[in-house]
Design a protein around this motif. Structure first.
Motif, PDB file in Angstrom:
ATOM      1  N   GLU A 122       0.828  -1.220   0.000  1.00  0.00           N
ATOM      2  CA  GLU A 122       0.000   0.000   0.000  1.00  0.00           C
ATOM      3  C   GLU A 122       0.857   1.262   0.000  1.00  0.00           C
ATOM      4  N   ASN A 123       1.977   1.215   0.712  1.00  0.00           N
ATOM      5  CA  ASN A 123       2.888   2.359   0.699  1.00  0.00           C
ATOM      6  C   ASN A 123       3.343   2.667  -0.723  1.00  0.00           C
ATOM      7  N   LEU A 126       0.382   3.950  -2.903  1.00  0.00           N
ATOM      8  CA  LEU A 126       0.042   5.346  -2.604  1.00  0.00           C
ATOM      9  C   LEU A 126       1.065   6.282  -3.253  1.00  0.00           C
ATOM     10  N   GLN A 127       2.334   5.929  -3.113  1.00  0.00           N
ATOM     11  CA  GLN A 127       3.378   6.753  -3.703  1.00  0.00           C
ATOM     12  C   GLN A 127       3.195   6.843  -5.221  1.00  0.00           C
ATOM     13  N   ASN A 129       0.323   6.511  -6.774  1.00  0.00           N
ATOM     14  CA  ASN A 129      -0.845   7.364  -7.005  1.00  0.00           C
ATOM     15  C   ASN A 129      -0.473   8.838  -6.947  1.00  0.00           C
ATOM     16  N   LEU A 130       0.354   9.181  -5.975  1.00  0.00           N
ATOM     17  CA  LEU A 130       0.756  10.582  -5.845  1.00  0.00           C
ATOM     18  C   LEU A 130       1.593  11.001  -7.054  1.00  0.00           C
ATOM     19  N   GLN A 131       2.247  10.021  -7.683  1.00  0.00           N
ATOM     20  CA  GLN A 131       3.003  10.306  -8.906  1.00  0.00           C
ATOM     21  C   GLN A 131       2.109  10.160 -10.141  1.00  0.00           C
ATOM     22  N   GLN A 132       0.788  10.148  -9.904  1.00  0.00           N
ATOM     23  CA  GLN A 132      -0.210  10.120 -10.976  1.00  0.00           C
ATOM     24  C   GLN A 132      -0.176   8.826 -11.778  1.00  0.00           C
ATOM     25  N   SER A 174       9.942   3.242  -2.757  1.00  0.00           N
ATOM     26  CA  SER A 174       8.874   4.205  -3.026  1.00  0.00           C
ATOM     27  C   SER A 174       9.414   5.434  -3.753  1.00  0.00           C
TER      28      SER A 174
ATOM     29  N   THR B   2      -6.893  15.936 -11.409  1.00  0.00           N
ATOM     30  CA  THR B   2      -5.778  15.556 -10.541  1.00  0.00           C
ATOM     31  C   THR B   2      -6.153  15.820  -9.092  1.00  0.00           C
ATOM     32  N   ASP B   6      -6.181  12.891  -6.422  1.00  0.00           N
ATOM     33  CA  ASP B   6      -5.227  12.987  -5.311  1.00  0.00           C
ATOM     34  C   ASP B   6      -5.975  13.037  -3.980  1.00  0.00           C
ATOM     35  N   HIS B   9      -7.217   9.558  -3.093  1.00  0.00           N
ATOM     36  CA  HIS B   9      -6.179   8.655  -2.587  1.00  0.00           C
ATOM     37  C   HIS B   9      -5.805   8.990  -1.141  1.00  0.00           C
ATOM     38  N   LYS B  16      -7.926   4.366   6.067  1.00  0.00           N
ATOM     39  CA  LYS B  16      -7.220   3.117   6.395  1.00  0.00           C
ATOM     40  C   LYS B  16      -6.496   3.257   7.724  1.00  0.00           C
ATOM     41  N   PHE B  91       6.497  12.458   6.467  1.00  0.00           N
ATOM     42  CA  PHE B  91       5.608  11.965   5.413  1.00  0.00           C
ATOM     43  C   PHE B  91       5.071  13.116   4.566  1.00  0.00           C
ATOM     44  N   LYS B  94       7.642  13.987   2.157  1.00  0.00           N
ATOM     45  CA  LYS B  94       7.719  12.946   1.130  1.00  0.00           C
ATOM     46  C   LYS B  94       6.631  13.155   0.075  1.00  0.00           C
ATOM     47  N   MET B  95       5.441  13.592   0.535  1.00  0.00           N
ATOM     48  CA  MET B  95       4.371  13.877  -0.423  1.00  0.00           C
ATOM     49  C   MET B  95       4.721  15.103  -1.263  1.00  0.00           C
ATOM     50  N   THR B  98       6.595  14.896  -4.511  1.00  0.00           N
ATOM     51  CA  THR B  98       5.875  14.382  -5.677  1.00  0.00           C
ATOM     52  C   THR B  98       5.024  15.510  -6.281  1.00  0.00           C
ATOM     53  N   PRO B  99       4.538  15.315  -7.503  1.00  0.00           N
ATOM     54  CA  PRO B  99       3.708  16.382  -8.105  1.00  0.00           C
ATOM     55  C   PRO B  99       2.278  16.417  -7.555  1.00  0.00           C
ATOM     56  N   VAL B 100       2.006  15.756  -6.442  1.00  0.00           N
ATOM     57  CA  VAL B 100       0.644  15.732  -5.896  1.00  0.00           C
ATOM     58  C   VAL B 100       0.099  17.159  -5.704  1.00  0.00           C
TER      59      VAL B 100
END
Lengths: 364, 258
Positions: A122-123, A126-127, A129-132, A174, B2, B6, B9, B16, B91, B94-95, B98-100
């Motif tokens: 899942e980690n 998710l990573q 997903n965040l990278q599209q 990740s 997007t 995003d 997710h 969870k 965390f 870390k997000m 990313t391009p989130v």
């Protein structure tokens, strides 16, 4: 004025620089000019660093804690706004197009960051997903990565149960999920046991060699820098002290050392003769007594070992031991700063997540 | 698009985490349920005292709206601590590499909070029904009540998120927001009508935003009580709070992000 001299002037002042600039844009995945980072409290973390990283390079910053390594990585990975300087990553301007840069880079921070409440799989998803990324392509990539970092067996266990080494591997995976062109690793093996460290080194070498990923790594470990990096910048207090390949840097230090002892060397006469013999060999620059017996300095020790053995043989002296040592990266740091690099272990905090339940790390 | 994906997710991630730490839900439901099961019994005779409480209304019927809002409080409190967690473990950073979508990080959090408050409200309403509570305006009324409580929870999430972003300390979030919640709850019309309060407390409770919210929920649940004006007033007050608290959150979040 003749026409070809006009052409020469035009060529030299316009076309040639443009071509050179073009070449450097094409081949340098990171360009940093005069980067300065001053924190809000006035701390000058980075004081005018410039460098280029070529595509496919394994590039490193070596320096002690507080040298400005992490700060530089935070700026390059768009997490921290630079105070001044010019930076491009993968051809994009750091200030103008951070979003484009984020799509192309992967980054692993100094602290191991995984979500302990999520499973390994899942980690990674998710990573992704965040990278599209999504769908079957992502599933496939996640499987591939779990295999690469040898976490298939525990992929569906919560990451909080992983050991430190396993978390680090998951974190590395990740950062790779979207197949980045460029990987930033901030002290990727600090706090790991030697076995986990060796494993991470193998992955990193493989990624760089087989997939052509450019790697920018920071480290406090000379051994790590020496083994992995082909281009190395030695950093202290926000400034570059020295740079080059590990070999070049060690050559800058100058001499290798040859330490030997002879049978009967405790007798003054024998020792004096041995020293005299050594001094007579071309390439040896200096001979001193040392705790191992006699130490000679030479610019290229490996090439004169045979001469030394022969010379001792001719005089009927028996060598009981002979040792060669290359200069280490630590010697360079010592030469420039008068200090030794002493790696400090991180205080590894438990990862995020459940605060109320008891957890045991899984066995590898 | 997007932004939507995003947010989805990150919403799923938050849920969870919550489901896998059921103790957190237990903690935020514990107090409201104790209030619901014990407090309403303890006070049941007081409600019959003439002149203080609305005639013919049981204490259970009177206090359940207040308890629903208390539940909104206590789960909103944990919102701030979870962002502190993401900040301190790295965390969030870390997000951010990313391009989130940056807004999705906050939106995922807030939607998960709203969802959670709603689920908790449903649990409380079901329990309350089991011991004799009912909503006079029916299913539509229940939906409206859930929406008001969730909206109220969001406005409070803003406070705890802003505190979390500002102080980066879960203890401070719990301390300050927890410190705020009880006096605000007691000095509102959540548990006791204004007529039963000393004069000074009456004036506090009439400007207390919780009173507005609880009055609206009561309008929807007590028989022959409905007044659209009260509901609109509540929505207006909550919206005003949300603008301030979520605005502060957004401002502090921008500072963290850049």
């Amino acid at each position: 004025m003749r026409i070809d001299s006009v052409f020469d002037i035009v060529f030299d002042s316009l076309i040639k620089p443009l071509c050179l600039a073009g070449v450097s844009i094409l081949s340098d995945i990171i360009t940093v000019d005069d980067l300065v980072e001053v924190y809000g409290d006035g701390t000058k973390a980075v004081q005018g660093i410039s460098f280029r990283v070529g595509e496919g390079e394994f590039f490193g910053f070596l320096g002690p804690n507080g040298a400005g390594k992490s700060t530089t990585i935070k700026v390059l990975t768009t997490l921290l706004r630079k105070t001044s300087g010019r930076v491009t990553v993968a051809g994009y301007d750091l200030d103008k197009e951070p979003q484009e840069i984020r799509k192309l880079i992967g980054a692993e921070s100094q602290e191991t960051v995984v979500d302990g409440d999520l499973t390994g799989r899942e980690n990674l998803k998710l990573q992704g997903n965040l990278q599209q990324m999504r769908g079957a392509a992502l599933e496939e990539r996640v499987k591939e990565l779990l295999k690469l970092v040898e976490l298939e067996d525990v992929a569906d266990k919560r990451a909080a149960f992983y050991s430190g080494g396993m978390k680090k591997r998951l974190d590395l995976a990740s950062a790779l999920v979207h197949k980045p062109k460029l990987l930033f690793l901030d002290e990727p093996t600090t706090g790991l046991d030697p076995q986990s460290r060796a494993r991470i080194w193998e992955y990193l070498e493989g990624l760089n060699r087989d997939e052509g990923i450019t790697v920018f790594l920071t480290t406090q470990y000379m051994e790590e820098a020496d083994r992995l990096c082909r281009q190395l910048y030695i950093i202290d207090q926000g400034k570059v002290i020295a740079n080059g390949s590990p070999e070049e840097l060690k050559r800058q230090v100058g001499a290798d050392t040859i330490t030997l002892s002879v049978v009967g060397g405790e007798k003054d006469g024998v020792k004096a003769e041995a020293k005299q013999t050594l001094s007579g060999i071309s390439g040896v620059t200096k001979v001193i007594d040392s705790d191992g017996g006699i130490t000679a300095y030479a610019t290229n020790a490996s090439q004169i070992v045979a001469d030394i053995v022969r010379a001792f043989d001719e005089k009927n002296m028996q060598l009981s031991s002979i040792n060669l040592a290359r200069p280490s990266l630590g010697d360079i740091f010592l030469q420039h700063t008068g200090k030794r690099i002493r790696p400090e272990e991180l205080n590894t905090k438990p990862a995020s997540g459940m605060r109320f339940a008891r957890r045991r790390p899984a066995r590898e | 698009m997007t932004l939507f994906n995003d947010t989805r997710h990150l919403f799923v991630r938050s849920l969870k985490k919550l489901i896998r730490n059921p103790i957190l839900i237990f903690f935020s439901l514990f107090q409201p349920i104790i209030f619901l099961l014990l407090f309403t019994q303890l006070f049941s005779k007081f409600a019959q005292a003439p002149g203080l409480f609305p005639a013919g209304v049981s204490y259970l019927a009177y206090a359940t709206p207040g308890i629903l809002l208390q539940n909104g409080f206590s789960s909103a409190l944990q919102s701030g601590t979870s962002i502190v967690d993401d900040l301190n473990t790295g965390f969030l950073q870390k997000m951010l590499v990313t391009p989130v979508s940056r807004s999705a990080i906050l939106l995922g959090r807030l939607t998960a909070d709203a969802f959670r408050v709603t689920v908790q409200s449903v649990i409380i309403i079901v329990l309350a029904y089991a011991i004799g509570f009912s909503v006079a305006t029916g299913l539509l009324g229940i939906l409206a009540i859930l929406a008001i409580v969730a909206f109220f929870g969001l406005a409070w999430s803003g406070i705890s998120l802003a505190l979390g972003l500002r102080t980066r300390s879960a203890e401070t979030v719990f301390g300050i927001a927890g410190f705020l919640s009880f006096p605000l709850l007691f000095m509102s019309t959540s548990l006791v009508p204004q007529t039963a309060m000393p004069a000074w407390m009456q004036s506090v409770s009439s400007v207390n935003p919780i009173s507005f919210a609880v009055n609206a929920v009561r309008d929807l649940s007590l028989p022959n009580y409905f007044s659209a004006g009260d509901v609109l007033a509540a929505v207006g007050v909550i919206a005003a709070i949300a603008v301030v608290t979520l605005g502060a959150t957004l401002y502090l979040f921008r500072k963290v992000v850049s």
